[in-house]
Design a protein around this motif. Structure first.
Motif, PDB file in Angstrom:
ATOM      1  N   GLU A 111      54.062  56.653  27.821  1.00 32.69           N
ATOM      2  CA  GLU A 111      52.797  56.994  28.913  1.00 32.69           C
ATOM      3  C   GLU A 111      51.768  55.516  28.220  1.00 32.69           C
ATOM      4  N   LEU A 112      51.990  54.741  27.362  1.00 26.58           N
ATOM      5  CA  LEU A 112      51.123  53.054  26.972  1.00 26.58           C
ATOM      6  C   LEU A 112      51.447  52.351  28.967  1.00 26.58           C
ATOM      7  N   THR A 113      53.188  52.277  29.356  1.00 24.43           N
ATOM      8  CA  THR A 113      53.083  51.857  30.766  1.00 24.43           C
ATOM      9  C   THR A 113      51.537  52.695  31.799  1.00 24.43           C
ATOM     10  N   LYS A 114      51.763  53.780  31.408  1.00 29.46           N
ATOM     11  CA  LYS A 114      51.503  54.659  32.254  1.00 29.46           C
ATOM     12  C   LYS A 114      49.909  54.020  32.192  1.00 29.46           C
ATOM     13  N   ALA A 115      49.565  54.154  31.202  1.00 31.37           N
ATOM     14  CA  ALA A 115      47.996  54.463  30.694  1.00 31.37           C
ATOM     15  C   ALA A 115      47.377  52.377  31.334  1.00 31.37           C
ATOM     16  N   GLU A 116      48.459  51.814  31.322  1.00 32.51           N
ATOM     17  CA  GLU A 116      47.848  50.263  31.976  1.00 32.51           C
ATOM     18  C   GLU A 116      48.174  49.885  32.803  1.00 32.51           C
ATOM     19  N   GLU A 117      48.837  50.938  33.915  1.00 31.30           N
ATOM     20  CA  GLU A 117      48.881  50.685  35.084  1.00 31.30           C
ATOM     21  C   GLU A 117      47.624  51.846  35.510  1.00 31.30           C
ATOM     22  N   THR A 118      47.456  52.481  35.632  1.00 26.66           N
ATOM     23  CA  THR A 118      45.952  53.099  35.406  1.00 26.66           C
ATOM     24  C   THR A 118      44.964  52.443  35.453  1.00 26.66           C
ATOM     25  N   LEU A 119      44.914  51.576  33.915  1.00 25.39           N
ATOM     26  CA  LEU A 119      43.944  50.888  33.296  1.00 25.39           C
ATOM     27  C   LEU A 119      43.597  49.303  34.813  1.00 25.39           C
ATOM     28  N   ALA A 120      44.254  48.816  35.397  1.00 25.80           N
ATOM     29  CA  ALA A 120      44.994  47.963  35.771  1.00 25.80           C
ATOM     30  C   ALA A 120      44.135  48.496  37.317  1.00 25.80           C
ATOM     31  N   ALA A 121      45.106  49.698  37.540  1.00 29.75           N
ATOM     32  CA  ALA A 121      43.929  49.838  38.925  1.00 29.75           C
ATOM     33  C   ALA A 121      42.435  50.497  38.861  1.00 29.75           C
ATOM     34  N   THR A 122      42.065  51.034  37.913  1.00 30.89           N
ATOM     35  CA  THR A 122      40.857  51.695  37.609  1.00 30.89           C
ATOM     36  C   THR A 122      39.999  49.564  37.949  1.00 30.89           C
ATOM     37  N   MET A 123      40.210  48.172  37.245  1.00 30.28           N
ATOM     38  CA  MET A 123      39.641  47.050  36.885  1.00 30.28           C
ATOM     39  C   MET A 123      39.674  46.701  38.336  1.00 30.28           C
ATOM     40  N   ALA A 124      40.538  46.732  38.782  1.00 25.10           N
ATOM     41  CA  ALA A 124      40.948  46.133  40.324  1.00 25.10           C
ATOM     42  C   ALA A 124      39.779  46.868  41.766  1.00 25.10           C
ATOM     43  N   ILE A 125      39.578  47.913  41.018  1.00 27.47           N
ATOM     44  CA  ILE A 125      39.050  49.073  42.334  1.00 27.47           C
ATOM     45  C   ILE A 125      37.822  48.680  41.855  1.00 27.47           C
ATOM     46  N   ALA A 126      37.887  48.214  40.510  1.00 31.13           N
ATOM     47  CA  ALA A 126      35.293  47.816  39.996  1.00 31.13           C
ATOM     48  C   ALA A 126      35.882  45.935  40.745  1.00 31.13           C
ATOM     49  N   LYS A 127      36.625  45.332  40.348  1.00 28.27           N
ATOM     50  CA  LYS A 127      36.206  44.317  40.663  1.00 28.27           C
ATOM     51  C   LYS A 127      35.760  44.217  42.575  1.00 28.27           C
ATOM     52  N   THR A 128      37.101  45.065  43.000  1.00 31.06           N
ATOM     53  CA  THR A 128      36.514  44.982  44.498  1.00 31.06           C
ATOM     54  C   THR A 128      35.092  45.669  44.840  1.00 31.06           C
ATOM     55  N   ALA A 129      34.892  46.657  44.268  1.00 24.26           N
ATOM     56  CA  ALA A 129      33.117  47.123  43.695  1.00 24.26           C
ATOM     57  C   ALA A 129      32.174  46.162  44.260  1.00 24.26           C
ATOM     58  N   ALA A 130      31.938  45.498  42.879  1.00 29.77           N
ATOM     59  CA  ALA A 130      31.822  44.270  42.331  1.00 29.77           C
ATOM     60  C   ALA A 130      31.266  43.172  43.646  1.00 29.77           C
ATOM     61  N   ALA A 131      32.770  43.063  43.961  1.00 28.62           N
ATOM     62  CA  ALA A 131      32.786  42.076  45.296  1.00 28.62           C
ATOM     63  C   ALA A 131      31.767  42.404  46.558  1.00 28.62           C
ATOM     64  N   ASP A 132      32.112  43.505  47.075  1.00 26.16           N
ATOM     65  CA  ASP A 132      31.578  44.514  48.090  1.00 26.16           C
ATOM     66  C   ASP A 132      29.883  44.371  47.758  1.00 26.16           C
ATOM     67  N   ASP A 133      29.521  44.781  46.274  1.00 30.40           N
ATOM     68  CA  ASP A 133      28.330  44.297  46.555  1.00 30.40           C
ATOM     69  C   ASP A 133      27.789  43.366  46.511  1.00 30.40           C
ATOM     70  N   LEU A 134      28.134  42.570  46.132  1.00 28.42           N
ATOM     71  CA  LEU A 134      27.696  40.961  46.260  1.00 28.42           C
ATOM     72  C   LEU A 134      27.417  40.389  47.818  1.00 28.42           C
ATOM     73  N   SER A 135      28.483  40.308  48.589  1.00 30.56           N
ATOM     74  CA  SER A 135      29.259  40.461  49.840  1.00 30.56           C
ATOM     75  C   SER A 135      27.760  41.141  50.214  1.00 30.56           C
ATOM     76  N   ARG A 136      27.453  42.221  49.940  1.00 34.55           N
ATOM     77  CA  ARG A 136      26.284  42.781  50.921  1.00 34.55           C
ATOM     78  C   ARG A 136      25.309  42.419  50.508  1.00 34.55           C
ATOM     79  N   LEU A 137      24.616  42.304  48.885  1.00 34.68           N
ATOM     80  CA  LEU A 137      23.829  41.648  48.932  1.00 34.68           C
ATOM     81  C   LEU A 137      23.154  40.233  49.200  1.00 34.68           C
ATOM     82  N   THR A 138      24.266  39.141  49.874  1.00 41.50           N
ATOM     83  CA  THR A 138      24.548  37.966  50.357  1.00 41.50           C
ATOM     84  C   THR A 138      23.475  37.917  51.662  1.00 41.50           C
TER      85      THR A 138
END
Length: 202
Positions: A111-138
């Motif tokens: 269960e912990l392994t699955k939770a870590e994988e889900t959290l890592a995927a969520t953080m990756a999505i958040a980083k990608t979204a932040a990078a996309d937002d920064l690129s649009r603003l630039t």
């Protein structure tokens, strides 16, 4: 002369005690070997016969053990067997408890392994979204006229403004930096220089 008659009863008592001990040893050995498994059953039988024969040879002149003596020996053996069975049951219960605990720990780890994988995927999505937002603003700031963009950059914190300046095309970034207040432009330049100094050279 009075000591001669006492020797025979003593020797008979000793032989009788020895006979009981031999029977006890035979019973214990047979019980222990039978508990080891079927492979030792034949050996246990041979040992019993051998000990029984030895007992018979040594007790030719000695009367057989009394039934109450044999009953005492059998009772002791049964009591010992009951103790051993109780110990085996306790060990079996402990083993079952350990197996159950191991299964629970393994399930929790999964269960912990699955939770870590889900959290890592969520953080990756958040980083990608932040990078996309920064690129649009630039891109938005790059498409603005320098006179329109300069007041916005002067209102930003130097660290925040440096993030956009670093992503812009050099020509457009130079126009914005040149039109800003010298102190603000210098502060942004210090932030950019610090980031470049911390970047690896190889």
């Amino acid at each position: 002369m009075s000591t001669a008659p006492n020797k025979k009863p003593k020797s008979r008592a000793r032989l009788r005690t020895r006979g009981i001990l031999i029977l006890l040893a035979a019973a214990l050995a047979t019980s222990g070997l039978l508990r080891l498994g079927p492979a030792t059953a034949a050996f246990a039988e041979d040992l019993s016969e051998l000990l029984a024969g030895t007992s018979a040879d040594q007790s030719d002149d000695v009367p057989a053990p009394k039934p109450q003596d044999v009953a005492v020996v059998l009772a002791a053996l049964q009591e010992r067997e009951a103790v051993l069975e109780e110990r085996e049951n306790k060990l079996s219960q402990r083993l079952d408890a350990l197996n159950l605990a191991e299964e629970r720990v393994s399930s929790k780890l999964q269960e912990l392994t699955k939770a870590e994988e889900t959290l890592a995927a969520t953080m990756a999505i958040a980083k990608t979204a932040a990078a996309d937002d920064l690129s649009r603003l630039t891109t938005l700031y790059e498409n603005m006229k320098p006179k329109q963009a300069i007041p916005l950059f002067e209102a930003m914190e130097p660290e925040f403004a440096a993030g956009f300046i670093a992503q812009m095309k050099p020509a457009i970034a130079a126009q914005i930096m040149a039109g800003m207040d010298p102190q603000t432009s210098y502060a942004i330049s210090v932030v950019l220089a610090g980031r470049n100094a911390a970047a690896p050279t190889q």
